[in-house]
Design a protein around this motif. Structure first.
Motif, PDB file in Angstrom:
ATOM      1  N   PRO B  89       0.829  -1.202   0.000  1.00 27.53           N
ATOM      2  CA  PRO B  89       0.000   0.000   0.000  1.00 27.53           C
ATOM      3  C   PRO B  89       0.871   1.264   0.000  1.00 27.53           C
ATOM      4  CG  PRO B  89      -0.093  -1.087   2.131  1.00 27.53           C
ATOM      5  CD  PRO B  89       0.683  -1.980   1.234  1.00 27.53           C
ATOM      6  N   PRO B  90       0.296   2.400  -0.409  1.00 28.76           N
ATOM      7  CA  PRO B  90       1.075   3.641  -0.566  1.00 28.76           C
ATOM      8  C   PRO B  90       1.806   4.055   0.701  1.00 28.76           C
ATOM      9  CG  PRO B  90      -1.129   3.899  -1.490  1.00 28.76           C
ATOM     10  CD  PRO B  90      -1.106   2.569  -0.828  1.00 28.76           C
ATOM     11  N   GLU B  91       1.172   3.857   1.880  1.00 28.21           N
ATOM     12  CA  GLU B  91       1.829   4.337   3.104  1.00 28.21           C
ATOM     13  C   GLU B  91       3.093   3.534   3.403  1.00 28.21           C
ATOM     14  OE1 GLU B  91      -1.215   3.149   2.917  1.00 28.21           O
ATOM     15  OE2 GLU B  91      -1.644   1.679   4.492  1.00 28.21           O
ATOM     16  N   ILE B  92       3.090   2.266   3.005  1.00 27.42           N
ATOM     17  CA  ILE B  92       4.291   1.445   3.210  1.00 27.42           C
ATOM     18  C   ILE B  92       5.392   1.916   2.260  1.00 27.42           C
ATOM     19  CG2 ILE B  92       5.241  -0.887   3.018  1.00 27.42           C
ATOM     20  CD1 ILE B  92       3.430  -0.703   5.379  1.00 27.42           C
ATOM     21  N   LEU B  93       5.003   2.163   1.000  1.00 27.37           N
ATOM     22  CA  LEU B  93       5.995   2.641   0.030  1.00 27.37           C
ATOM     23  C   LEU B  93       6.568   3.989   0.474  1.00 27.37           C
ATOM     24  CD1 LEU B  93       4.199   1.685  -3.291  1.00 27.37           C
ATOM     25  CD2 LEU B  93       6.090   0.501  -2.174  1.00 27.37           C
ATOM     26  N   ALA B  94       5.694   4.842   1.014  1.00 32.05           N
ATOM     27  CA  ALA B  94       6.167   6.152   1.483  1.00 32.05           C
ATOM     28  C   ALA B  94       7.144   5.989   2.644  1.00 32.05           C
ATOM     29  CB  ALA B  94       4.969   7.003   1.900  1.00 32.05           C
ATOM     30  N   ALA B  95       6.824   5.042   3.544  1.00 32.76           N
ATOM     31  CA  ALA B  95       7.711   4.822   4.691  1.00 32.76           C
ATOM     32  C   ALA B  95       9.071   4.321   4.225  1.00 32.76           C
ATOM     33  CB  ALA B  95       7.073   3.816   5.651  1.00 32.76           C
ATOM     34  N   ILE B  96       9.060   3.468   3.184  1.00 35.71           N
ATOM     35  CA  ILE B  96      10.340   2.958   2.682  1.00 35.71           C
ATOM     36  C   ILE B  96      11.132   4.092   2.038  1.00 35.71           C
ATOM     37  CG2 ILE B  96      11.418   1.380   1.046  1.00 35.71           C
ATOM     38  CD1 ILE B  96       8.936  -0.411   1.368  1.00 35.71           C
ATOM     39  N   ARG B  97      10.429   4.906   1.220  1.00 33.29           N
ATOM     40  CA  ARG B  97      11.136   5.987   0.511  1.00 33.29           C
ATOM     41  C   ARG B  97      11.690   7.011   1.497  1.00 33.29           C
ATOM     42  NH1 ARG B  97       6.990   5.434  -3.508  1.00 33.29           N
ATOM     43  NH2 ARG B  97       7.879   4.247  -5.234  1.00 33.29           N
ATOM     44  N   ALA B  98      10.991   7.191   2.619  1.00 31.27           N
ATOM     45  CA  ALA B  98      11.481   8.145   3.611  1.00 31.27           C
ATOM     46  C   ALA B  98      12.817   7.698   4.180  1.00 31.27           C
ATOM     47  CB  ALA B  98      10.443   8.299   4.730  1.00 31.27           C
ATOM     48  N   ARG B  99      13.004   6.382   4.292  1.00 32.28           N
ATOM     49  CA  ARG B  99      14.228   5.857   4.892  1.00 32.28           C
ATOM     50  C   ARG B  99      15.260   5.456   3.849  1.00 32.28           C
ATOM     51  NH1 ARG B  99      15.828   6.571   9.547  1.00 32.28           N
ATOM     52  NH2 ARG B  99      16.731   4.491   9.700  1.00 32.28           N
ATOM     53  N   ARG B 100      14.814   5.117   2.652  1.00 31.99           N
ATOM     54  CA  ARG B 100      15.715   4.657   1.575  1.00 31.99           C
ATOM     55  C   ARG B 100      15.380   5.464   0.316  1.00 31.99           C
ATOM     56  NH1 ARG B 100      17.189   2.380   5.439  1.00 31.99           N
ATOM     57  NH2 ARG B 100      17.662   0.183   5.829  1.00 31.99           N
ATOM     58  N   PRO B 101      15.832   6.716   0.227  1.00 29.35           N
ATOM     59  CA  PRO B 101      15.433   7.572  -0.894  1.00 29.35           C
ATOM     60  C   PRO B 101      15.835   6.996  -2.253  1.00 29.35           C
ATOM     61  CG  PRO B 101      16.521   8.843   0.830  1.00 29.35           C
ATOM     62  CD  PRO B 101      16.719   7.403   1.173  1.00 29.35           C
ATOM     63  N   ASP B 102      16.905   6.217  -2.308  1.00 25.95           N
ATOM     64  CA  ASP B 102      17.361   5.721  -3.606  1.00 25.95           C
ATOM     65  C   ASP B 102      16.738   4.377  -3.970  1.00 25.95           C
ATOM     66  OD1 ASP B 102      18.590   4.549  -1.510  1.00 25.95           O
ATOM     67  OD2 ASP B 102      20.578   4.410  -2.424  1.00 25.95           O
ATOM     68  N   TRP B 103      15.778   3.900  -3.185  1.00 22.55           N
ATOM     69  CA  TRP B 103      15.176   2.598  -3.443  1.00 22.55           C
ATOM     70  C   TRP B 103      14.142   2.703  -4.562  1.00 22.55           C
ATOM     71  CZ3 TRP B 103       9.962   1.093  -2.510  1.00 22.55           C
ATOM     72  CH2 TRP B 103       9.704  -0.280  -2.724  1.00 22.55           C
ATOM     73  N   THR B 104      14.157   1.739  -5.479  1.00 21.73           N
ATOM     74  CA  THR B 104      13.112   1.683  -6.501  1.00 21.73           C
ATOM     75  C   THR B 104      12.476   0.309  -6.453  1.00 21.73           C
ATOM     76  OG1 THR B 104      14.855   1.088  -8.052  1.00 21.73           O
ATOM     77  CG2 THR B 104      14.026   3.357  -8.148  1.00 21.73           C
ATOM     78  N   PRO B 105      11.152   0.261  -6.459  1.00 15.77           N
ATOM     79  CA  PRO B 105      10.484  -1.044  -6.402  1.00 15.77           C
ATOM     80  C   PRO B 105      10.766  -1.834  -7.671  1.00 15.77           C
ATOM     81  CG  PRO B 105       8.881   0.724  -6.694  1.00 15.77           C
ATOM     82  CD  PRO B 105      10.205   1.374  -6.500  1.00 15.77           C
ATOM     83  N   THR B 106      11.042  -3.131  -7.497  1.00 21.56           N
ATOM     84  CA  THR B 106      11.300  -3.986  -8.649  1.00 21.56           C
ATOM     85  C   THR B 106      10.452  -5.228  -8.543  1.00 21.56           C
ATOM     86  OG1 THR B 106      13.120  -4.956  -7.406  1.00 21.56           O
ATOM     87  CG2 THR B 106      13.690  -3.272  -9.028  1.00 21.56           C
ATOM     88  N   ALA B 107       9.973  -5.651  -9.674  1.00 24.81           N
ATOM     89  CA  ALA B 107       9.328  -6.968  -9.791  1.00 24.81           C
ATOM     90  C   ALA B 107       8.219  -7.171  -8.780  1.00 24.81           C
ATOM     91  CB  ALA B 107      10.365  -8.081  -9.655  1.00 24.81           C
ATOM     92  N   ILE B 108       7.375  -6.176  -8.596  1.00 27.41           N
ATOM     93  CA  ILE B 108       6.200  -6.365  -7.757  1.00 27.41           C
ATOM     94  C   ILE B 108       5.010  -6.579  -8.670  1.00 27.41           C
ATOM     95  CG2 ILE B 108       4.632  -5.216  -6.169  1.00 27.41           C
ATOM     96  CD1 ILE B 108       7.106  -3.846  -5.004  1.00 27.41           C
ATOM     97  N   ALA B 109       4.284  -7.617  -8.407  1.00 19.99           N
ATOM     98  CA  ALA B 109       3.149  -7.968  -9.266  1.00 19.99           C
ATOM     99  C   ALA B 109       2.164  -6.809  -9.323  1.00 19.99           C
ATOM    100  CB  ALA B 109       2.467  -9.212  -8.714  1.00 19.99           C
ATOM    101  N   PRO B 110       1.584  -6.530 -10.481  1.00 18.65           N
ATOM    102  CA  PRO B 110       0.597  -5.453 -10.574  1.00 18.65           C
ATOM    103  C   PRO B 110      -0.618  -5.780  -9.716  1.00 18.65           C
ATOM    104  CG  PRO B 110       0.610  -6.765 -12.579  1.00 18.65           C
ATOM    105  CD  PRO B 110       1.778  -7.229 -11.762  1.00 18.65           C
ATOM    106  N   ARG B 111      -1.254  -4.736  -9.250  1.00 20.51           N
ATOM    107  CA  ARG B 111      -2.408  -4.922  -8.370  1.00 20.51           C
ATOM    108  C   ARG B 111      -3.544  -5.595  -9.136  1.00 20.51           C
ATOM    109  NH1 ARG B 111      -4.300  -2.532  -3.587  1.00 20.51           N
ATOM    110  NH2 ARG B 111      -2.393  -1.325  -3.385  1.00 20.51           N
ATOM    111  N   ASP B 112      -4.115  -6.633  -8.552  1.00 19.75           N
ATOM    112  CA  ASP B 112      -5.234  -7.319  -9.189  1.00 19.75           C
ATOM    113  C   ASP B 112      -6.467  -6.429  -9.134  1.00 19.75           C
ATOM    114  OD1 ASP B 112      -4.426 -10.666  -8.050  1.00 19.75           O
ATOM    115  OD2 ASP B 112      -3.843  -9.574  -9.842  1.00 19.75           O
ATOM    116  N   PRO B 113      -7.344  -6.504 -10.148  1.00 17.37           N
ATOM    117  CA  PRO B 113      -8.594  -5.756 -10.069  1.00 17.37           C
ATOM    118  C   PRO B 113      -9.439  -6.213  -8.886  1.00 17.37           C
ATOM    119  CG  PRO B 113      -8.559  -7.213 -11.992  1.00 17.37           C
ATOM    120  CD  PRO B 113      -7.179  -7.217 -11.417  1.00 17.37           C
ATOM    121  N   GLU B 114      -9.469  -7.528  -8.644  1.00 20.13           N
ATOM    122  CA  GLU B 114     -10.221  -8.066  -7.510  1.00 20.13           C
ATOM    123  C   GLU B 114      -9.244  -8.858  -6.653  1.00 20.13           C
ATOM    124  OE1 GLU B 114     -13.609  -8.172  -6.537  1.00 20.13           O
ATOM    125  OE2 GLU B 114     -13.745  -6.435  -7.868  1.00 20.13           O
TER     126      GLU B 114
END
Lengths: 172, 121
Positions: B89-114
């Protein structure tokens, strides 16, 4: 000879009913059938000799005297009839011990990684005691702990050993 | 020592009260997938030094599966979230970016519609 840290006694005549249901839908009916409010998350609610414990988002445990199990079971079954829910007498599944005394918290602190001091007065904590699962709540001047009956001897030995005289955690 | 807060019951549990479930957000391929793709789904796992998404089960507590974002090198926990999330979820990604500014998400499955139906856990 020094005194044991706490008195360990097995709770006799303990009855338990497991309730699994979608609590957001069936909660009011369960509360009405039992006359006990549904507890908060990780909490318990008390009515006389009955205690309703929150076990997980879809599970409650009703702890009550053994002779009240049958009528409570019937009341629950009637109120949840036709709904997707499970009500089961699990009195024989678990064993309960009372850990009583001013240092009862120390006895449990030796056995579980959970932070008992952070547990609210009406809370219940599911954790482990050494190698076995347990649940702990505050009762009288100490705690009550329940665990699976298949490991009752192990749990009793753990508690008695942790309460051995002269093993206080207080600084000397 | 790793301590994670179970999002289902709110208890802060020690690593010894939890059961690890490996990498999170794996997406099953098939039916009808190639053998190579299915083998990848079954066996290929990322093994990053740094931010990692994992499945954990609160085995000695409420018994529910949940997901955690943590750093494999420092054991820093960025957050835990419900297993019903198909992606962090966005808040988790924000928390990671706050601590690891150079981190880029890789190979995360796209969100399912359902969200997929989960059987009893």
């Amino acid at each position: 000879m020094a005194e044991a840290l706490a008195r360990i006694t097995e709770i006799s005549g303990l009855g338990m009913i497991q309730i699994r249901a979608v609590l957001s839908e069936t909660g009011p009916d369960i509360a009405q059938a039992l006359g006990i409010p549904i507890p908060e998350r990780t909490g318990t609610s008390l009515a006389g000799a009955r205690r309703l414990c929150w076990m997980s988002p879809d599970e409650l445990l009703l702890v009550l005297p053994r002779d009240q199990v049958a009528p409570a079971l019937a009341a629950l079954a009637a109120s949840l009839a036709g709904r997707h829910a499970l009500v089961l007498d699990v009195s024989d599944m678990r064993v309960g011990f009372l850990v009583q005394g001013p240092s009862a918290g120390q006895v449990l602190a030796k056995l579980t990684p959970a932070n008992l001091s952070a547990m609210p007065q009406d809370g219940m904590l599911r954790s482990r005691a050494a190698q076995v699962a347990c649940a702990i709540w505050r009762q009288d001047e100490g705690f009550a702990i329940i665990g699976f009956r298949s490991v009752a001897d192990y749990l009793r030995a753990l508690l008695v050993n942790a309460a051995s005289a002269g093993t206080s955690l207080d600084p000397r | 020592m790793l301590t994670l807060t179970c999002p289902c019951c709110g208890i802060t549990a020690d690593e010894t009260e939890l059961h690890p479930g490996g990498e999170a957000h794996l997406k099953r391929v098939g039916p009808g997938s190639s053998a190579e793709a299915f083998e990848t789904y079954l066996f290929a796992r990322s093994n990053p030094k740094g931010v990692h998404f994992e499945r954990w089960r609160h085995a000695y507590g409420c018994g529910k599966w949940f997901l955690a974002a943590r750093c494999t090198a420092t054991l820093e926990v960025f957050g835990t979230y419900l297993a019903q999330n198909a992606a962090p979820p966005p808040e988790i990604l924000a928390a990671i970016r706050a601590r690891r500014p150079d981190w880029t998400p890789t190979a995360i499955a796209p969100r399912d519609p359902e969200p997929a139906e989960r059987p009893n856990e």
